[in-house]
Design a protein around this motif. Structure first.
Motif, short mmCIF file in Angstrom:
data_model
loop_
_atom_site.label_atom_id
_atom_site.label_comp_id
_atom_site.label_asym_id
_atom_site.label_seq_id
_atom_site.Cartn_x
_atom_site.Cartn_y
_atom_site.Cartn_z
N ARG A 42 159.55 63.56 37.32
CA ARG A 42 158.98 62.44 36.58
C ARG A 42 159.85 61.97 35.41
NH1 ARG A 42 154.34 60.46 39.38
NH2 ARG A 42 153.31 62.24 40.36
N GLU A 43 160.62 62.88 34.82
CA GLU A 43 161.46 62.53 33.68
C GLU A 43 162.76 63.32 33.72
OE1 GLU A 43 159.75 62.68 29.80
OE2 GLU A 43 157.90 61.64 30.36
N ALA A 44 163.70 62.84 32.91
CA ALA A 44 164.99 63.53 32.78
C ALA A 44 165.51 63.32 31.37
CB ALA A 44 165.99 63.00 33.79
N GLU A 45 166.15 64.35 30.81
CA GLU A 45 166.76 64.22 29.50
C GLU A 45 167.79 65.32 29.31
OE1 GLU A 45 165.60 63.77 24.76
OE2 GLU A 45 164.03 63.92 26.27
N GLY A 46 168.99 64.95 28.86
CA GLY A 46 170.04 65.94 28.63
C GLY A 46 170.46 66.64 29.90
N ILE A 47 170.22 67.96 29.96
CA ILE A 47 170.56 68.72 31.17
C ILE A 47 169.31 69.12 31.95
CG2 ILE A 47 172.65 69.66 30.11
CD1 ILE A 47 171.12 72.35 29.86
N TYR A 48 168.17 68.49 31.62
CA TYR A 48 166.91 68.91 32.23
C TYR A 48 166.24 67.80 33.04
CZ TYR A 48 167.12 73.00 29.17
OH TYR A 48 167.51 74.15 28.53
N LEU A 49 165.57 68.21 34.12
CA LEU A 49 164.63 67.37 34.85
C LEU A 49 163.23 67.94 34.60
CD1 LEU A 49 166.47 67.09 38.30
CD2 LEU A 49 166.39 65.36 36.50
N TYR A 50 162.21 67.08 34.71
CA TYR A 50 160.83 67.51 34.47
C TYR A 50 159.95 67.09 35.62
CZ TYR A 50 162.49 68.25 29.72
OH TYR A 50 163.19 68.69 28.64
N ASP A 51 159.13 68.04 36.09
CA ASP A 51 158.21 67.72 37.18
C ASP A 51 156.87 67.26 36.61
OD1 ASP A 51 156.76 69.99 36.44
OD2 ASP A 51 157.37 71.18 38.17
N THR A 52 155.90 67.04 37.49
CA THR A 52 154.60 66.52 37.08
C THR A 52 153.89 67.45 36.11
OG1 THR A 52 154.43 65.46 39.25
CG2 THR A 52 152.40 65.63 37.97
N ARG A 53 154.13 68.74 36.24
CA ARG A 53 153.49 69.72 35.35
C ARG A 53 154.14 69.76 33.96
NH1 ARG A 53 154.68 74.89 38.74
NH2 ARG A 53 156.64 73.71 38.92
N GLY A 54 155.26 69.10 33.81
CA GLY A 54 156.00 69.16 32.56
C GLY A 54 156.97 70.33 32.52
N ILE A 55 157.12 71.04 33.64
CA ILE A 55 158.07 72.16 33.72
C ILE A 55 159.49 71.60 33.71
CG2 ILE A 55 158.91 74.08 35.14
CD1 ILE A 55 156.22 74.67 33.99
N GLU A 56 160.35 72.22 32.90
CA GLU A 56 161.74 71.75 32.84
C GLU A 56 162.61 72.55 33.82
OE1 GLU A 56 162.86 72.18 28.76
OE2 GLU A 56 163.43 74.28 28.99
N TYR A 57 163.54 71.84 34.43
CA TYR A 57 164.48 72.42 35.39
C TYR A 57 165.88 72.21 34.84
CZ TYR A 57 160.61 72.37 38.76
OH TYR A 57 159.41 72.58 39.40
N LEU A 58 166.57 73.30 34.57
CA LEU A 58 167.95 73.19 34.08
C LEU A 58 168.83 72.79 35.26
CD1 LEU A 58 169.68 75.73 31.72
CD2 LEU A 58 170.93 74.46 33.44
N ASP A 59 169.51 71.67 35.11
CA ASP A 59 170.27 71.08 36.22
C ASP A 59 171.73 71.49 36.15
OD1 ASP A 59 171.33 69.53 38.24
OD2 ASP A 59 170.17 67.74 37.71
N LEU A 60 172.17 72.22 37.17
CA LEU A 60 173.58 72.63 37.26
C LEU A 60 174.35 71.82 38.29
CD1 LEU A 60 173.53 76.55 36.96
CD2 LEU A 60 174.29 74.85 35.27
N GLN A 61 173.81 70.69 38.70
CA GLN A 61 174.59 69.85 39.63
C GLN A 61 174.64 68.39 39.20
OE1 GLN A 61 173.28 67.59 42.42
NE2 GLN A 61 171.31 67.49 41.37
N MET A 62 173.79 67.99 38.25
CA MET A 62 173.85 66.67 37.61
C MET A 62 174.14 65.53 38.60
SD MET A 62 172.91 67.43 34.58
CE MET A 62 173.09 65.87 33.74
#
Length: 470
Positions: A42-62
């Motif tokens: 649902r959202e993205a900022e910096g090195i993170y993606l966010y799902d519907t729950r608001g859980i952040e995913y650290l992105d190592l492939q950008m």
């Protein structure tokens, strides 16, 4: 960054509803269903993606190295917003300031570094830029056949697919008469050319390529005229989809001697490795050769617009030899894309990526090497700048282990890792000849603290995967 509560709109569907629609109406011909774990972000900022729950995913492939400068980069986003409010649309047959400035910046940078005058032609998407490069080569040489590397990836349009070594991409579309002659890449961890691992890399694979030019019966050249049947060699200086494989530093310099002798053009595909992924604007800068054509895309706009392009030597692309109408696309130099691209080039000029990226890459690689010593399942780690690889193997440290690789990726996508002290996810991309390599392309702004966190999350996912795989 703490877990967040995403803004809910009255018309927003929940994940279950969206996935039901996706299953029914979206083509599965793209790469979404490579993963078992399907997420709605649902959202993205910096090195993170966010799902519907608001859980952040650290992105190592950008985004396959398209968002090198981080999600929601304020400076780049503002440049795009400004362009939307001034000149958002313009037919590409007309000129605008951002296109001219962007082409000039790229061309001037290349001329400064390589000492060669050239010009830029824009398109949309990497594969389309590869096709433009093919047109330049064919127009200049009059030749259709090309050389390319085993493990190389240049796109999935028909012409680009002919340069991409995987038969899987061609299998359903009939015979490719223009299929490239594929040459082994200097893949040191899995070298097939040297007599033993200790003698790799003595450039044995290159010597075998050079031998093709000794006799007409090796099928590529007429020794009497020194005329080669092939017009160009399409090269990823660091193989991308093939597994972020870094060749020996002297390899391309030696290769180009053979190509120059037989008037074969050198095309550097920088679509994934360009814009400081490896610590230099162009990854080919590491290898002390001057390319004839450079193909670029992805991070040129930080993923804000699918603009791509080629730079070619003046004698290949001057108006006298490549006049108006030789190649064109409706959205090729659209003002939103060129404005974002110009902002990226200006951001680069104001930054110290040439210092920061090698430093961060060395720190990341050192940590990967320490992790490798703990787990025999990690057969190889390597990298150049912030293009890094983790090759997963069986316990013998060599036999490819795709099952373990897939398991780690899907565990990361569940968003249930806790190594950082809260629930998080980890975004990983898989490549390699055996689909057993994690190709790491983090944001160029990643910090040492974030590198440490990413490896803690990775190790947790690895341990979980080992517990469920026999």
């Amino acid at each position: 960054m703490a877990e967040r509560t995403l803004e809910q709109h009255t018309t927003q569907m929940n994940d279950e509803q969206l996935l039901a629609l996706e299953s029914k109406y979206c083509s599965w011909g793209d790469t979404v269903h490579y993963s078992k774990q399907l997420n709605i972000f649902r959202e993205a900022e910096g090195i993170y993606l966010y799902d519907t729950r608001g859980i952040e995913y650290l992105d190592l492939q950008m985004w396959y190295s398209a968002a090198n400068f981080g999600y929601k980069n304020k400076r780049l986003n503002e440049a795009l917003k400004k362009q939307i409010d001034t000149l958002p649309q313009l037919a590409c047959q007309y000129l605008h300031e951002e296109k001219i400035k962007l082409a000039a910046k790229i061309s001037q940078d290349i001329e400064k570094k390589f000492g060669v005058k050239g010009r830029v032609h824009f398109n949309v998407g990497g594969a389309q830029a590869v096709e433009d490069a093919i047109k330049v080569v064919r127009n200049h040489t009059g030749k259709v056949p090309m050389f390319a590397f085993m493990g190389g990836y240049h796109g999935r349009t028909l012409a680009a697919t002919a340069l991409t070594s995987s038969y899987r991409y061609r299998e359903h579309y009939g015979h490719f008469s223009d299929r490239a002659h594929f040459v082994p890449f200097p893949y040191r961890f899995r070298c097939t050319a040297a007599a033993d691992k200790e003698s790799c890399c003595d450039l044995s694979c290159l010597r075998k390529f050079e031998k093709l030019f000794e006799s007409e019966y090796y099928s590529v050249v007429n020794p009497k005229t020194q005329n080669c049947e092939y017009g160009a060699f399409f090269v990823e200086p660091v193989q991308a989809t093939g597994g972020y494989i870094v060749p020996p530093m002297n390899y391309f310099k030696e290769l180009k001697k053979t190509l120059d002798k037989h008037h074969v053009l050198f095309v550097a595909d920088e679509i994934q490795m360009g814009f400081y992924r490896t610590g230099k604007l162009w990854s080919i800068e590491h290898f002390d050769v001057v390319p004839d054509i450079i193909v670029f895309g992805k991070a040129l706009t930080n993923g804000l617009n699918p603009i791509s392009g080629i730079w070619a030597r003046e004698e290949l692309i001057s108006p006298e030899v490549f006049p108006p109408g030789m190649t064109h696309s409706t959205f090729s130099s659209n003002p939103l894309g060129t404005a974002a691209g110009l902002a990226v080039m200006e951001l680069i000029e104001d930054s110290s990526f040439d210092v920061d990226v090698p430093k961060k890459g060395a720190y990341f690689l050192k940590k990967l090497q320490a992790l490798q010593k703990k787990y025999p399942y990690i057969g190889d780690v390597d990298g150049l700048g912030l293009a890094l690889r983790i090759e997963m193997c069986q316990k013998d440290g060599f036999t490819p282990n795709r099952e373990l690789t897939d398991a780690i990726m899907n565990i990361g996508l569940k968003g249930e890792l806790t190594a950082g002290g809260k629930k998080q996810g980890l975004i990983l991309d898989i490549g390699g000849y055996y689909k057993n390599v994690f190709t790491l392309a983090p944001s160029l702004y990643i910090t040492e603290k974030e590198i440490d966190l990413s490896l803690a999350l990775f190790e947790e996912a690895l341990q979980k995967a080992l517990n469920v795989i026999p």
